[in-house]
Scaffold this active site. Sequence first.
Site, PDB file in Angstrom:
ATOM      1  N   CYS A   5      10.465  -1.202   6.666  1.00 12.68           N
ATOM      2  CA  CYS A   5       9.908  -2.466   7.156  1.00 12.68           C
ATOM      3  C   CYS A   5       9.432  -3.304   5.972  1.00 12.68           C
ATOM      4  O   CYS A   5       8.261  -3.653   5.850  1.00 12.68           O
ATOM      5  CB  CYS A   5       8.767  -2.205   8.129  1.00 12.68           C
ATOM      6  SG  CYS A   5       8.372  -3.614   9.197  1.00 12.68           S
ATOM      7  N   CYS A  13      15.950  -3.451   9.907  1.00 12.00           N
ATOM      8  CA  CYS A  13      15.790  -3.190  11.336  1.00 12.00           C
ATOM      9  C   CYS A  13      16.939  -2.348  11.885  1.00 12.00           C
ATOM     10  O   CYS A  13      16.785  -1.635  12.880  1.00 12.00           O
ATOM     11  CB  CYS A  13      15.696  -4.510  12.100  1.00 12.00           C
ATOM     12  SG  CYS A  13      14.313  -5.554  11.586  1.00 12.00           S
ATOM     13  N   CYS A  53       9.949  -2.931  18.920  1.00  6.53           N
ATOM     14  CA  CYS A  53       9.334  -3.907  18.013  1.00  6.53           C
ATOM     15  C   CYS A  53       9.710  -5.320  18.415  1.00  6.53           C
ATOM     16  O   CYS A  53      10.896  -5.673  18.443  1.00  6.53           O
ATOM     17  CB  CYS A  53       9.796  -3.652  16.571  1.00  6.53           C
ATOM     18  SG  CYS A  53       9.184  -4.870  15.396  1.00  6.53           S
ATOM     19  N   CYS A  79      15.967   1.164  11.620  1.00  6.64           N
ATOM     20  CA  CYS A  79      14.620   1.488  12.124  1.00  6.64           C
ATOM     21  C   CYS A  79      14.719   2.100  13.512  1.00  6.64           C
ATOM     22  O   CYS A  79      15.316   1.527  14.414  1.00  6.64           O
ATOM     23  CB  CYS A  79      13.749   0.234  12.150  1.00  6.64           C
ATOM     24  SG  CYS A  79      12.094   0.547  12.772  1.00  6.64           S
ATOM     25  N   LYS A 130     -10.808  -4.108   1.097  1.00  3.88           N
ATOM     26  CA  LYS A 130      -9.824  -3.027   1.043  1.00  3.88           C
ATOM     27  C   LYS A 130     -10.287  -1.896   0.136  1.00  3.88           C
ATOM     28  O   LYS A 130     -10.262  -0.725   0.493  1.00  3.88           O
ATOM     29  CB  LYS A 130      -8.486  -3.566   0.551  1.00  3.88           C
ATOM     30  CG  LYS A 130      -7.385  -2.579   0.725  1.00  3.88           C
ATOM     31  CD  LYS A 130      -6.406  -2.604  -0.399  1.00  3.88           C
ATOM     32  CE  LYS A 130      -5.576  -1.339  -0.348  1.00  3.88           C
ATOM     33  NZ  LYS A 130      -4.612  -1.268  -1.435  1.00  3.88           N
TER      34      LYS A 130
END
Length: 298
Positions: A259, A266, A275, A269, A184
Amino acid sequence: MPQTHPTRTGVVSTLKRESVTLGSFASSESPENWEKVLEGIRHMRSSEDAPVDSVGCEKAGSSLPPKERRFAVLAGTLLSSQTKDHVTHGKFLFLSKNLPVCFHDSEGIMSGAVQRLLENGLLDPYSIEKADEDTIKNLIYPVGFYTRKASNLKKVANICILKYNGDIPSSLEQLLELPGIGPKIAHLVLHIAWNDVQGICVDTHVHRICNRLGWVTRPGTNQKTKSPEETREALQKWLPKEEWVSINPLLVGFGQTICAPLRPRCGVCQINSLCPSAFKEAPRPSSKSKKSVREKLE
DNA sequence: ATCCCGGTCT
DNA sequence: AGACCCGGAT
């Protein structure tokens, strides 16, 4: 390594369906509706106020000459790794031109550590190599894993002096050889310091959200990816390279505000209809309480 | 007061 | 799989 990204994804050709996919798609093909999903997240991000977007950044190192600036990027990124502040890496992707070492400053921890190093002239490899490890430890103290990071910082400085003439390595493989630098951070440093995008910077937010969306699977299966590295490779197989940089801050901010790791919102969202994981998250991981039944239904 | 976080290394 | 480590959330 070989550059086998089919950047020409057949995104325009396929007819659009309204149904939600289950996250399965032929390998090296794009998941259905990924552009809609991305657009929806961008829209949400433009109205949400994610910590990653706040302006609390320090500009340590911004006036340094290139070589010193690159080392400051490496040192600062190493320090911010494995801290919650790591999520703000996305921030200085955008500011890299002028503000190479930038950290979100919600708690003042990371920026304080970097600033103290800078004020004490300990943001260059030669000073760091000469400095006492305890000095570095004390200067960076509040950051997580500070003992290990102080040790790694000295080792990195030493390697940069011996092998790279005080500069930082410019290849992914060489960056990965440095202690404390994993995939990363290596991809991030490569981008910020060298403006070289060779891979997607996958942190836990990117890892988690890509799996929730069904965007990545283990090779040859429909199972979720198990590690950020698997996610990175799976994602790079279909996500156009133009998105490789922006996907990190986008999903980090999305992960901070909506999220979330647990209790994703949700209900608010805007892409929940796209999703496969929407409303499927375990409501209460550890429930000892018998109340709080109907409090979070926004 | 306890749990949880998070890249990397071993 | 666990150690490293803090602060923050619960």
